[in-house]
Motif scaffolding. Sequence first.
Motif, mmCIF file in Angstrom:
data_model
loop_
_atom_site.group_PDB
_atom_site.id
_atom_site.type_symbol
_atom_site.label_atom_id
_atom_site.label_comp_id
_atom_site.label_asym_id
_atom_site.label_seq_id
_atom_site.Cartn_x
_atom_site.Cartn_y
_atom_site.Cartn_z
ATOM 1 N N ALA A 1 0.833 -1.194 0.000
ATOM 2 C CA ALA A 1 0.000 0.000 0.000
ATOM 3 C C ALA A 1 0.871 1.248 0.000
ATOM 4 C CB ALA A 1 -0.925 0.004 1.207
ATOM 5 N N ALA A 2 0.581 2.142 -0.914
ATOM 6 C CA ALA A 2 1.321 3.393 -1.034
ATOM 7 C C ALA A 2 0.566 4.526 -0.355
ATOM 8 C CB ALA A 2 1.566 3.738 -2.493
ATOM 9 N N SER A 3 1.303 5.375 0.319
ATOM 10 C CA SER A 3 0.713 6.548 0.950
ATOM 11 C C SER A 3 1.718 7.684 0.913
ATOM 12 C CB SER A 3 0.291 6.259 2.390
ATOM 13 O OG SER A 3 1.411 5.930 3.190
ATOM 14 N N GLY A 4 1.240 8.885 1.169
ATOM 15 C CA GLY A 4 2.105 10.043 1.171
ATOM 16 C C GLY A 4 1.619 11.117 0.222
ATOM 17 N N SER A 5 2.524 11.994 -0.142
ATOM 18 C CA SER A 5 2.206 13.109 -1.020
ATOM 19 C C SER A 5 2.775 12.859 -2.407
ATOM 20 C CB SER A 5 2.768 14.415 -0.449
ATOM 21 O OG SER A 5 2.203 14.705 0.822
ATOM 22 N N TYR A 6 1.890 12.672 -3.359
ATOM 23 C CA TYR A 6 2.289 12.452 -4.737
ATOM 24 C C TYR A 6 1.084 12.710 -5.629
ATOM 25 C CZ TYR A 6 0.130 7.950 -3.701
ATOM 26 O OH TYR A 6 -0.740 6.966 -3.296
ATOM 27 N N PHE A 7 1.347 13.004 -6.892
ATOM 28 C CA PHE A 7 0.259 13.274 -7.813
ATOM 29 C C PHE A 7 -0.249 12.032 -8.526
ATOM 30 C CE2 PHE A 7 -0.065 17.702 -7.350
ATOM 31 C CZ PHE A 7 1.204 18.242 -7.212
ATOM 32 N N SER A 8 0.650 11.143 -8.848
ATOM 33 C CA SER A 8 0.246 9.934 -9.546
ATOM 34 C C SER A 8 1.336 8.881 -9.422
ATOM 35 C CB SER A 8 -0.046 10.218 -11.018
ATOM 36 O OG SER A 8 1.125 10.638 -11.700
ATOM 37 N N ILE A 9 0.925 7.640 -9.561
ATOM 38 C CA ILE A 9 1.847 6.515 -9.602
ATOM 39 C C ILE A 9 1.738 5.877 -10.974
ATOM 40 C CG2 ILE A 9 2.406 4.253 -8.670
ATOM 41 C CD1 ILE A 9 1.385 5.210 -5.972
ATOM 42 N N ASN A 10 2.851 5.765 -11.640
ATOM 43 C CA ASN A 10 2.865 5.189 -12.978
ATOM 44 C C ASN A 10 2.977 3.667 -12.917
ATOM 45 O OD1 ASN A 10 3.015 4.696 -15.694
ATOM 46 N ND2 ASN A 10 4.973 5.730 -16.002
ATOM 47 N N VAL A 11 4.163 3.196 -12.604
ATOM 48 C CA VAL A 11 4.426 1.763 -12.596
ATOM 49 C C VAL A 11 4.538 1.265 -11.159
ATOM 50 C CG1 VAL A 11 5.997 -0.060 -13.324
ATOM 51 C CG2 VAL A 11 5.603 1.917 -14.804
ATOM 52 N N MET A 12 3.941 0.125 -10.892
ATOM 53 C CA MET A 12 4.077 -0.548 -9.614
ATOM 54 C C MET A 12 4.596 -1.954 -9.892
ATOM 55 S SD MET A 12 0.534 0.628 -7.707
ATOM 56 C CE MET A 12 1.249 0.535 -6.049
ATOM 57 N N GLY A 13 5.420 -2.453 -9.001
ATOM 58 C CA GLY A 13 5.969 -3.766 -9.260
ATOM 59 C C GLY A 13 6.566 -4.432 -8.049
ATOM 60 N N TRP A 14 7.051 -5.631 -8.288
ATOM 61 C CA TRP A 14 7.673 -6.446 -7.263
ATOM 62 C C TRP A 14 9.022 -6.928 -7.739
ATOM 63 C CZ3 TRP A 14 5.613 -6.940 -2.470
ATOM 64 C CH2 TRP A 14 4.259 -6.618 -2.325
ATOM 65 N N TYR A 15 9.992 -6.852 -6.863
ATOM 66 C CA TYR A 15 11.312 -7.414 -7.058
ATOM 67 C C TYR A 15 11.585 -8.383 -5.915
ATOM 68 C CZ TYR A 15 12.243 -3.722 -10.501
ATOM 69 O OH TYR A 15 12.202 -2.887 -11.594
ATOM 70 N N ARG A 16 12.590 -9.218 -6.089
ATOM 71 C CA ARG A 16 12.967 -10.118 -5.010
ATOM 72 C C ARG A 16 14.473 -10.317 -5.000
ATOM 73 N NH1 ARG A 16 10.467 -15.877 -7.291
ATOM 74 N NH2 ARG A 16 12.032 -16.240 -8.936
ATOM 75 N N GLN A 17 14.974 -10.653 -3.836
ATOM 76 C CA GLN A 17 16.386 -10.925 -3.678
ATOM 77 C C GLN A 17 16.545 -12.181 -2.829
ATOM 78 O OE1 GLN A 17 18.767 -7.692 -2.150
ATOM 79 N NE2 GLN A 17 20.631 -8.575 -3.006
ATOM 80 N N ALA A 18 17.053 -13.223 -3.444
ATOM 81 C CA ALA A 18 17.291 -14.483 -2.767
ATOM 82 C C ALA A 18 18.659 -14.455 -2.107
ATOM 83 C CB ALA A 18 17.206 -15.642 -3.756
ATOM 84 N N PRO A 19 18.880 -15.321 -1.117
ATOM 85 C CA PRO A 19 20.182 -15.356 -0.452
ATOM 86 C C PRO A 19 21.313 -15.575 -1.439
ATOM 87 C CG PRO A 19 18.588 -16.619 0.796
ATOM 88 C CD PRO A 19 17.926 -16.258 -0.505
#
Length: 114
Positions: free
Chosen positions: A23-41
């Motif tokens: 969930a995104a919150s704060g002060s901003y006008f718009s969000i373009n791209v949302m995504g997920w990354y991961r880092q394995a050991p």
Amino acid sequence: QVQLVESGGGLVQAGGSLRLSCAASGSYFSINVMGWYRQAPGKQRELVALIGTGGRINYADSVKGRFTISRDNAKNTVYLQMNSLKPEDTAVYYCNVFASRNYWGQGTQVTVSS
């Protein structure tokens, strides 16, 4: 600026499912791209999935057919439904959004046991 709060990680057996939320919150006008990354050991951070404002979606080859990314613009939230989880999916998963600048979540641990 944007703050990202992730949830949904945990420990599951191979073949199980998890649903991550960011969930995104704060002060901003718009969000373009949302995504997920991961880092394995012992590995570098890698892209898992991205979703654009128009619904354009990209998946890493390793998760195609198993993971589904979606977003709820009214809630400013991005989700990652992870099915048929494998031990190699074990990683810290990071939410990312682009709103003029890149912002990162704190990371949530996903552990898949055999």
